[in-house]
Design a protein around this motif. Structure first.
Motif, PDB file in Angstrom:
ATOM      1  N   ARG A 298       0.811  -1.213   0.000  1.00 18.91           N
ATOM      2  CA  ARG A 298       0.000   0.000   0.000  1.00 18.91           C
ATOM      3  C   ARG A 298       0.848   1.267   0.000  1.00 18.91           C
ATOM      4  O   ARG A 298       1.961   1.281   0.522  1.00 18.91           O
ATOM      5  CB  ARG A 298      -0.968  -0.025   1.185  1.00 18.91           C
ATOM      6  CG  ARG A 298      -2.104  -0.996   0.936  1.00 18.91           C
ATOM      7  CD  ARG A 298      -3.075  -1.043   2.075  1.00 18.91           C
ATOM      8  NE  ARG A 298      -2.611  -1.908   3.142  1.00 18.91           N
ATOM      9  CZ  ARG A 298      -2.293  -1.500   4.358  1.00 18.91           C
ATOM     10  NH1 ARG A 298      -2.386  -0.227   4.663  1.00 18.91           N
ATOM     11  NH2 ARG A 298      -1.888  -2.346   5.263  1.00 18.91           N
ATOM     12  N   LYS A 299       0.258   2.310  -0.549  1.00 19.28           N
ATOM     13  CA  LYS A 299       0.962   3.594  -0.713  1.00 19.28           C
ATOM     14  C   LYS A 299       1.408   4.151   0.641  1.00 19.28           C
ATOM     15  O   LYS A 299       0.650   4.114   1.613  1.00 19.28           O
ATOM     16  CB  LYS A 299      -0.015   4.572  -1.374  1.00 19.28           C
ATOM     17  CG  LYS A 299       0.580   5.883  -1.789  1.00 19.28           C
ATOM     18  CD  LYS A 299      -0.392   6.609  -2.706  1.00 19.28           C
ATOM     19  CE  LYS A 299      -0.940   7.840  -2.043  1.00 19.28           C
ATOM     20  NZ  LYS A 299      -2.027   8.486  -2.743  1.00 19.28           N
ATOM     21  N   ARG A 325       0.713   3.820   6.110  1.00 18.87           N
ATOM     22  CA  ARG A 325       0.332   3.506   4.731  1.00 18.87           C
ATOM     23  C   ARG A 325      -1.158   3.710   4.518  1.00 18.87           C
ATOM     24  O   ARG A 325      -1.944   3.637   5.481  1.00 18.87           O
ATOM     25  CB  ARG A 325       0.675   2.045   4.409  1.00 18.87           C
ATOM     26  CG  ARG A 325       2.162   1.782   4.349  1.00 18.87           C
ATOM     27  CD  ARG A 325       2.444   0.301   4.132  1.00 18.87           C
ATOM     28  NE  ARG A 325       3.866   0.067   4.131  1.00 18.87           N
ATOM     29  CZ  ARG A 325       4.651   0.184   3.057  1.00 18.87           C
ATOM     30  NH1 ARG A 325       4.124   0.507   1.882  1.00 18.87           N
ATOM     31  NH2 ARG A 325       5.943  -0.031   3.141  1.00 18.87           N
TER      32      ARG A 325
END
Ligand SMILES: Nc1ncnc2c1ncn2[C@@H]1O[C@H](COP(=O)(O)OP(=O)(O)OP(=O)(O)O)[C@@H](O)[C@H]1O
Length: 569
Positions: A298-299, A325
C-alpha cells in the motif's frame, strides 16, 4: 454503613443515633429545576431522594458530559433549584461543624470536570499551536505559578501538603514547565492538585479517569480513596455508564433521563449488563478489511525517519522511525507525556520542529513530499483531526451553524469560507461539480452521524434534560447553532468535520471525550462500516484498548512510544 432514607434520617436524628455531622448529603423527595423555571416546568431531575452518609463511597453514573450526570453534579454545586428546599440546605455536615458554625457550600464544595480540558482563552489557531511556542506572556505561566495564582487564605496551609501531592501525582518534575506545555494527562492531574489546594470539604470529580494512562489511573484512584477516607476532602466521582467502577466505591447514584436511583454498588446488577452490552457493540463485525493484511504494497502516506524532539535536556521523541500507509488502522499507544500528541503535531505541521528535521540525518515525508515542500494549508486539507486540543481551540462564534462547522473540514480551517460553509477551495475557487460534491458529503455525514443515529429525544444544551421534542432531523440539526450544542454533540460535529473531506489521513485523538454511549456506538459503527474508504489511513490515540474501533481481526497495527523510543508492538 447503613443508608438512611428521609424519614429514617429524621428518626435517627431525633433518637440521637446519627447527628447531622454524619450526613454529607440529604435530599428528601425533591424535584430539581433550572433557576427561573417555576415548579410547573418539567423538572431537570424528578423526585430525588438521596442520602449520603459519612463513610460511604459514592459515584454518580450516567451518560456523557452535558447529560443527566452533569445535572446531578450541578445540583450539588447549587446551580439548580431544589424544591422543596431542605431548610438547612442539602449538606447537613456543613451546617453543623464542630465549631457550630454554618459553612457556605459554595466555598466548601468544588468540582473539577475532565470531560473536556477547559479553554485558556478565546480559541483559534493560536491556541491550537501555542503549546509548542509558548511565546505569549500568559503562556509563560508555569505550573507552579498557576498553582498559587489564587490568593486563597488556605494556600499557606495547603503548601505543607503540596510537595507530597505533587510527587504522588507525578508532577514534581513538571512544576517549572509552562502550563501550556503539559500533556493532556499531566494537565488533568494538575487540575486535581489545584483543586485540592483550595481545601474543599467535598470535591466532585467528573470523569476523573478520562485521558489517563493505566498506571496513572490506579495512582489517582488510590489517592482519591485515601483522601476520601481521611475526609480531606470527601470525594464524589462522576462516571460514564461505560466506565469501570473503582473497587472502593460502595454506592452508586445511577442517573437516567431525569430520574436518579441510589443504592449500594452490589445491587446495581442491571448496570453491569448494560456495560457488557456496550463493550460487545464495540466488537461487532464491521466491513472485512482484508486489504489491511497485505500491508507492504500500500501507498506510503507518512514516513518519519530518525525524527527527534527535545526541549533543552528533556528528550521527548528520540530517533523515531514510523510509516503510515494508505488503509492503515493504527493505534498509537504510550503513557501520559510519552509524546503521542507531539508526534501527531509534527505530522499536522502544528509543531515548529515539523519544519526543522534536517535530512539526511532526519526526515519527515508527508504524502510523497518532504515536509518543507508541502504548504501547511494543503496539509490541513489532507489530514482530518479530532483531538482535545482541537476541541478547545475551535472557535465558538455566535452565528456559526453545525453545517458551517462541518464545512470547515474540507480545508481544515476554523473559518467558514464562502456561501453555505462549503469553502472556496485551496485554488481560490471550486467548480460546480466540486461544490456539489462538498454539499453532498456534508449531507452524507449529517445523515450518518446526526442526532437521529444517537438520540431518541432532543437534549438540552445546559444540563442535558430530556425534552419531549422529536429528534432533530439532519436538516434541522444542520441549521442549529454549534455554540449551543452540548459537549457531546460538539464532539460529534467535530468528528463529522474531520471525516467530511475524505482526507487521506484521519487522526482521532481521544475522540470519545464527552460523548455518551449512544454517540460512541453510532460513531464506531460509522467508522467501521462505510465511514472510511480503504485508501484512508486512521490513527487512533486512546488509553483504553476497547475504545479503539478496530481490533486484531481487522488488521490493526500498534505503535508504542516509551521513554522517547517508538516501536511497533
Ligand atoms: N515546551 C516544553 N518544554 C518541556 N517539555 C515539554 C514542552 N512541551 C511539551 N513538553 C513535554 O513533552 C511531553 C510529551 O507531551 P505529549 O502531549 O506529546 O504527550 P502525550 O503522549 O500526548 O500525553 P497524554 O497521553 O497525556 O496526552 C510531555 O512530558 C510534556 O510535558
Amino acid at each position: 454503613m447503613r443508608r438512611v432514607s428521609g424519614l429514617a434520617l429524621i428518626r435517627a436524628l431525633h433518637s440521637g443515633h446519627r447527628s447531622t455531622q454524619d450526613v454529607v448529603i440529604h435530599i428528601p423527595h425533591a424535584d430539581v429545576f433550572r433557576f427561573g423555571d417555576s415548579n410547573r416546568a418539567s423538572p431537570v431531575l424528578k423526585d430525588v431522594d438521596w442520602t449520603v452518609n459519612e463513610g460511604e463511597n459514592w459515584a454518580v453514573v450516567g451518560s456523557g458530559s452535558g447529560g443527566p450526570k452533569t445535572a446531578v453534579l450541578q445540583m450539588l454545586l447549587g446551580y439548580l433549584r431544589i424544591s422543596p428546599s431542605p431548610p438547612a440546605g442539602i449538606f447537613p455536615f456543613l451546617s453543623s461543624s464542630s465549631s457550630g458554625q454554618w459553612r457556605d457550600p459554595s466555598a466548601f464544595v468544588s468540582m473539577v470536570s475532565f470531560a473536556h480540558r477547559p479553554r485558556s482563552s478565546g480559541g483559534g489557531f493560536y491556541d491550537y499551536t501555542a503549546r509548542y511556542g509558548a511565546v505569549r506572556e500568559e503562556d509563560r505561566i508555569t505550573l507552579r505559578q498557576n498553582m498559587f495564582s489564587d490568593t486563597a487564605e488556605n494556600v499557606t496551609n495547603a503548601e505543607n501538603n503540596f510537595d507530597d501531592l505533587a510527587e504522588t501525582l507525578g508532577l514534581k518534575d513538571l512544576l517549572d514547565l509552562p502550563l501550556v506545555a503539559l500533556s493532556n494527562g499531566q494537565t488533568r492531574r494538575a487540575r486535581i492538585l489545584k483543586a485540592l489546594l483550595s481545601q474543599p470539604e467535598l470535591l466532585l470529580l467528573d470523569e476523573p479517569l478520562t485521558g489517563l494512562d493505566v498506571d496513572n489511573r490506579s495512582i489517582i484512584l488510590s489517592l482519591l480513596h485515601n483522601l476520601h477516607a481521611a475526609r480531606n476532602p470527601r470525594v464524589i466521582m462522576g462516571l460514564r455508564a461505560q466506565d469501570p467502577v473503582p473497587d472502593w466505591i460502595s454506592h452508586l447514584a445511577v442517573v437516567k433521563d431525569n430520574r436518579i436511583s441510589t443504592r449500594p454498588k452490589n445491587e446495581v446488577l442491571a448496570l453491569e449488563v448494560a456495560r457488557a452490552s456496550i463493550n460487545k457493540q464495540g466488537s461487532q463485525p464491521g466491513e472485512v478489511h482484508d486489504h489491511l493484511h497485505q500491508s507492504a504494497n500500500r501507498k506510503v502516506l507518512v514516513e518519519l525517519k530518525n525524527v527527534s524532539v527535545s526541549y533543552h535536556e528533556r528528550k521527548v521523541l528520540k530517533n523515531i522511525h514510523w510509516t503510515i500507509r494508505a488503509g492503515d488502522r493504527l493505534h498509537l499507544q504510550g503513557s501520559n507525556g510519552s509524546g503521542k500528541t507531539t508526534l501527531l503535531s509534527l505530522i499536522t505541521g502544528d509543531h515548529p520542529q515539523s519544519y526543522t528535521q534536517i535530512p539526511p540525518k532526519s526526515e519527515l515525508i508527508l504524502f510523497g513530499r518532504s515536509r518543507s515542500r508541502i504548504p501547511t494549508p494543503q496539509l490541513r486539507s489532507l489530514i482530518g483531526v479530532v483531538s482535545p486540543e482541537l476541541y478547545n481551540a475551535f472557535p465558538r462564534r455566535t452565528g456559526m451553524s453545525v453545517w458551517d462547522v462541518v464545512g470547515t473540514g474540507f480545508d481544515g480551517g476554523f473559518v467558514s469560507l464562502g456561501t453555505k460553509g462549503v469553502g472556496v477551495g485551496l485554488a481560490g475557487g471550486l467548480t460546480n461539480e466540486e461544490t456539489q460534491w462538498r454539499v453532498d458529503r456534508i449531507w452524507e455525514v449529517l445523515k450518518k452521524l446526526g442526532p437521529h443515529t444517537w438520540s431518541k429525544e432532543g437534549t438540552d444544551k445546559e444540563i442535558g434534560t430530556q425534552k419531549s421534542t422529536v429528534v432533530a432531523s439532519p436538516e434541522t440539526f444542520a441549521t442549529r447553532s454549534f455554540i449551543d450544542r452540548s459537549a457531546g454533540e460538539q464532539s460529534m460535529v467535530l468528528l463529522m468535520r474531520a471525516l467530511v473531506g475524505r482526507p487521506q489521513l484521519v487522526l482521532l485523538d481521544e475522540v470519545w471525550s464527552g460523548m455518551d454511549e449512544a454517540m460512541i456506538t453510532a460513531a464506531r459503527t460509522y467508522l467501521r462500516t462505510g465511514g472510511l474508504t480503504d485508501e484512508q489511513a486512521v490513527v487512533v490515540i486512546s488509553h483504553w484498548e476497547d475504545e479503539v474501533p478496530w481490533g486484531v481481526d481487522d488488521g490493526i497495527k500498534r505503535f508504542r512510544l516509551e521513554g522517547g523510543d517508538g516501536k511497533e508492538v
